[in-house]
Design an enzyme around this catalytic site. Structure first.
Site, PDB file in Angstrom:
ATOM      1  N   HIS B  91      10.986 -39.394  20.891  1.00 20.78           N
ATOM      2  CA  HIS B  91      11.417 -39.134  19.515  1.00 20.78           C
ATOM      3  C   HIS B  91      12.790 -39.751  19.299  1.00 20.78           C
ATOM      4  O   HIS B  91      13.686 -39.604  20.126  1.00 20.78           O
ATOM      5  CB  HIS B  91      11.508 -37.632  19.231  1.00 20.78           C
ATOM      6  CG  HIS B  91      11.995 -37.349  17.848  1.00 20.78           C
ATOM      7  ND1 HIS B  91      11.177 -37.396  16.752  1.00 20.78           N
ATOM      8  CD2 HIS B  91      13.237 -37.053  17.378  1.00 20.78           C
ATOM      9  CE1 HIS B  91      11.880 -37.140  15.664  1.00 20.78           C
ATOM     10  NE2 HIS B  91      13.135 -36.923  16.017  1.00 20.78           N
ATOM     11  N   ASP B 170       8.571 -25.005   9.702  1.00 17.47           N
ATOM     12  CA  ASP B 170       9.524 -26.112   9.605  1.00 17.47           C
ATOM     13  C   ASP B 170       9.385 -26.826   8.284  1.00 17.47           C
ATOM     14  O   ASP B 170      10.381 -27.178   7.662  1.00 17.47           O
ATOM     15  CB  ASP B 170       9.320 -27.107  10.747  1.00 17.47           C
ATOM     16  CG  ASP B 170      10.205 -28.333  10.546  1.00 17.47           C
ATOM     17  OD1 ASP B 170      11.427 -28.152  10.602  1.00 17.47           O
ATOM     18  OD2 ASP B 170       9.685 -29.427  10.306  1.00 17.47           O
ATOM     19  N   ARG B 177      16.226 -26.654   3.181  1.00 11.71           N
ATOM     20  CA  ARG B 177      17.484 -27.210   3.695  1.00 11.71           C
ATOM     21  C   ARG B 177      17.893 -28.444   2.897  1.00 11.71           C
ATOM     22  O   ARG B 177      19.073 -28.641   2.603  1.00 11.71           O
ATOM     23  CB  ARG B 177      17.335 -27.584   5.177  1.00 11.71           C
ATOM     24  CG  ARG B 177      17.337 -26.364   6.103  1.00 11.71           C
ATOM     25  CD  ARG B 177      16.869 -26.744   7.501  1.00 11.71           C
ATOM     26  NE  ARG B 177      17.726 -27.742   8.095  1.00 11.71           N
ATOM     27  CZ  ARG B 177      17.351 -28.586   9.062  1.00 11.71           C
ATOM     28  NH1 ARG B 177      16.112 -28.544   9.532  1.00 11.71           N
ATOM     29  NH2 ARG B 177      18.189 -29.472   9.543  1.00 11.71           N
ATOM     30  N   SER B 192      13.961 -28.000  14.268  1.00 13.97           N
ATOM     31  CA  SER B 192      13.015 -28.729  13.426  1.00 13.97           C
ATOM     32  C   SER B 192      12.300 -29.817  14.237  1.00 13.97           C
ATOM     33  O   SER B 192      11.073 -29.913  14.237  1.00 13.97           O
ATOM     34  CB  SER B 192      13.773 -29.346  12.245  1.00 13.97           C
ATOM     35  OG  SER B 192      12.910 -30.132  11.462  1.00 13.97           O
ATOM     36  N   LYS B 196       8.183 -29.459  16.123  1.00 17.74           N
ATOM     37  CA  LYS B 196       7.107 -30.390  15.803  1.00 17.74           C
ATOM     38  C   LYS B 196       6.639 -31.154  17.043  1.00 17.74           C
ATOM     39  O   LYS B 196       5.449 -31.342  17.244  1.00 17.74           O
ATOM     40  CB  LYS B 196       7.578 -31.373  14.721  1.00 17.74           C
ATOM     41  CG  LYS B 196       7.584 -30.741  13.331  1.00 17.74           C
ATOM     42  CD  LYS B 196       8.081 -31.699  12.275  1.00 17.74           C
ATOM     43  CE  LYS B 196       9.557 -31.996  12.438  1.00 17.74           C
ATOM     44  NZ  LYS B 196      10.168 -32.580  11.241  1.00 17.74           N
TER      45      LYS B 196
END
Lengths: 450, 450
Positions: B91, B170, B177, B192, B196
């Protein structure tokens, strides 16, 4: 470049971020958030994020003044400029047994000031002026602005609740603060109090900021901080201001509960009543006269106040106001016309010694449990219940002697309140070494006094 | 005592106050707020006050892990335990020209790992993996879980967008947010991202945390803080973790824009492409192989990755995945089948010298202006536009020589992007003294490396 001639658009998200990062907001930014939220253009969830950022990051004095001004101008501001008397009010941050407003308004009015007092209701462990007034049968706190003005012109004082026209931004923001953990900010408290008080069209304001176990601000440091903030904010807006930091580490006076407190108010207005309550009323009234330019020293103001009580002039003004606002004026001379609880119950001392403390928030909560206050805004209040303290801090007690008498309407609640009041008393072998003063200090423009 | 056997009720207002006062929340308190908000029992305005208090007061590592776990368990967690290959993903926190995912998934899959990659779209100045994949005609990122699993089983990697079943808490919290100024919290960002990614059912995760002018975390200190938080959170949940802090002070590679970036991905998969992009891909792939226990050293992992590219195996895997997900595999050998902008425009150097900086956020914003990215989530993206850099930091330039070529479809936008890119270049008489490294450092369980 197409937008060069348009009015710059202030986005609420940018204002939230700026405050979150500790920045100082401009007038335009504060107005955008407050007016946008009041009109419904800015959603609850953005307003609450801004409130939390404000609580945690604080505000400068300039921001606080602008916030107060914006909330004030969200509604109607009374124009009392046609009244020749100086308009002076007092506001207390709230406590247990604090019934000074009912004494001060008639004393100040009898001394030539105009007192256009808009007050609140009790919430949590603290009592409220409107609930006390409504303990007088028929007394109407919901006057129109025209009726309010008429009572004020006739007897020099009038006492009502907040109308829909006064500071609607505060009403909406306060409701949101209540459910989002954003009540306890001196900046937001200051703007909330001052926006409502300045909407009364007053020239001067005396603040009674409580400190101690029964106060909203438990520590003196926090109380002084809030007091200085409110004094400076009022002065920036052209008002004469003074704040007295006063003791709320035990209940004020001896009577707690709405109708019971009216009884004690009448005692003070007759020149009697417990020393602490009487002394605080004289002190606060003196500051009202001083800021209202009726006297040149606080001592002179106290003497004037005592004279107006001694002559019966203050009681007479109170009687007139009660009658003008629809209340049963006969109750003033006949306390049996006030609501009375069906039962009483004594709280005996568990041991001999000296009272060293009365945990004031617990004592106030005992009154709420009896039904004399509210846990939520929508709760109804029983005007008759409460308690009478026979012993206060510093007094000697003997085992089995009476500390307090509870006035109740429900057996189960009376018993719970009895236990709670008993637990609020601390008794030791020796009297407390330090006696807390009634007035801790005074904060005015020229700095600290006392 | 009547409530003694009831489940203790956690009031959201008390949780907000506790966090506001800097307290550490329990698992039950975090679950009450997150699950209550996801189910609609807790209103937006309370959730936003809690988010702001969390942003400003922070969270402990334990709270961050519980928040991640609660958000993860708000939805479906893929069970890929029947796949014999180790499941490893990567990621990135996002940047400009960052197309490494499209290289890494097929390289890792060709080397025997399973890569179940669920990615996001571009927002603001940064690009997104899904937008790049969709530049390949027909490529479908919206597979069902069953289809996703089938592609993964067949070719070892699959790349899709977040489904409705993955971490719904989320999705709801992120949307809030976004409009309440509460995006920029490392704790909330960690929860967050990790909720995921862990929903993919992976064994290990390599994080590419960007730092520099085009990164979300501009400073290396902030990037390291977030990286350590995510590594520790993943390890607490039983995953093998590593985070590389990598440079995003200028665009990665030379191509920026969705279809243009696919072209550069194909270059790298053919063993070609710019050195920085190729080097970072090898480094990240090596860490994927290392955490996935296919190699015992990072150097060995890099050699394996280079071999899988050199043999054409990685490109073959990519071709298979494109075909399995409905994409036109012929585009892999014929770039003319990818979307192409109608016009190009050169950005000439205004003077001779050396490129000392390329302001990376401006460069990314130039691509958004062209239509290649989005300012708001709902905006559509033009896959064809973007730009190709001919000079990067450290390169020498002559006045009038080409810095960059802009690919555009609208004359006005092309011209604006040209100006913006020109302004993003800093050119001086001497080359930059310090060359920023590609990988600043590596953070793993055993502490810092590199």
């Amino acid at each position: 470049m197409t937008a060069s001639q348009e009015k710059p658009l202030i986005r609420s998200i940018d204002v939230i971020r700026k405050k979150r990062n500790g920045g100082e907001l401009t007038r335009a930014e504060i107005e955008a958030v407050v007016n946008g939220y009041t009109s419904g253009e800015i959603p609850d969830y953005q307003a609450s994020a801004w409130l939390m950022a404000t609580l945690l990051k604080g505000m400068t004095r300039a921001e606080t003044a602008v916030l107060t001004d914006t909330m004030l101008r969200s509604g109607e501001v009374l124009d009392l400029s046609d009244l020749s008397a100086r308009k002076v009010d007092k506001h207390s941050t709230g406590g247990v047994g604090d019934k000074t407003s009912l004494v001060l308004a008639p004393v100040a009015a009898a001394g030539g000031l105009a007192v256009p007092m808009i007050s609140g209701r009790g919430l949590g462990h603290t009592g409220g002026t409107l609930d006390k007034l409504e303990a007088i049968p028929g007394f109407n706190v919901n006057l129109s602005v025209a009726e309010f003005r008429k009572v004020l012109e006739t007897c020099g004082c009038a006492m009502i609740g907040q109308t829909a026209e006064i500071a609607p931004a505060d009403r909406k923001l306060y409701a949101l603060r209540d459910v989002t953990g954003t009540v306890e900010s001196p900046f937001l408290i200051c703007a909330s109090i001052m926006s409502k008080k300045l909407a009364e069209g007053i020239d001067a304001l005396v603040l009674d900021v409580k400190t101690g176990s029964g106060a909203f601000m438990k520590s003196e440091k926090d109380a002084v901080y809030l007091a200085e903030l409110m004094v400076e904010t009022g002065e920036r807006m052209g008002k004469k201001m003074a704040a007295l930091i006063t003791d709320m580490d035990q209940p004020l006076g001896r009577y707690v509960g709405n109708a019971l407190e009216v009884v004690e108010v009448l005692e003070v207005l007759r020149g009697d009543g417990p020393e602490d309550l009487r002394e605080l009323c004289l002190e606060l009234a003196a500051w009202m006269f001083f800021l209202g330019q009726r006297v040149t020293t606080i001592e002179e103001g106290k003497q004037l106040s005592a004279k107006l009580i001694g002559s019966g002039a203050a009681l007479e003004t109170f009687r007139k106001m009660v009658a003008l606002q629809g209340g049963d004026a006969r109750a003033i001379d006949d306390a049996k016309r006030l609501p009375r609880a069906r039962h009483t119950l004594d709280v005996p001392a568990p041991r001999s010694g000296y009272v060293t403390a009365i945990q004031c928030e617990w004592a106030g909560t005992a009154c709420v449990i009896l039904g004399g206050g509210r846990e939520r805004k929508e709760d109804a209040v029983d005007p008759a219940v409460g308690f009478v303290l026979h012993k206060k801090v510093g007094d000697s007690v003997v085992a089995g002697g009476m500390l307090c008498t509870v006035h109740y309407n429900s057996e189960a609640l009376g018993s719970r309140a009895q236990t709670m009041i008993l637990e609020s008393f601390a008794i030791a072998d020796t009297p407390p070494v330090h006696k807390r003063p009634l007035v801790h200090r005074v904060i005015t423009k020229s700095g600290e006094k006392n």
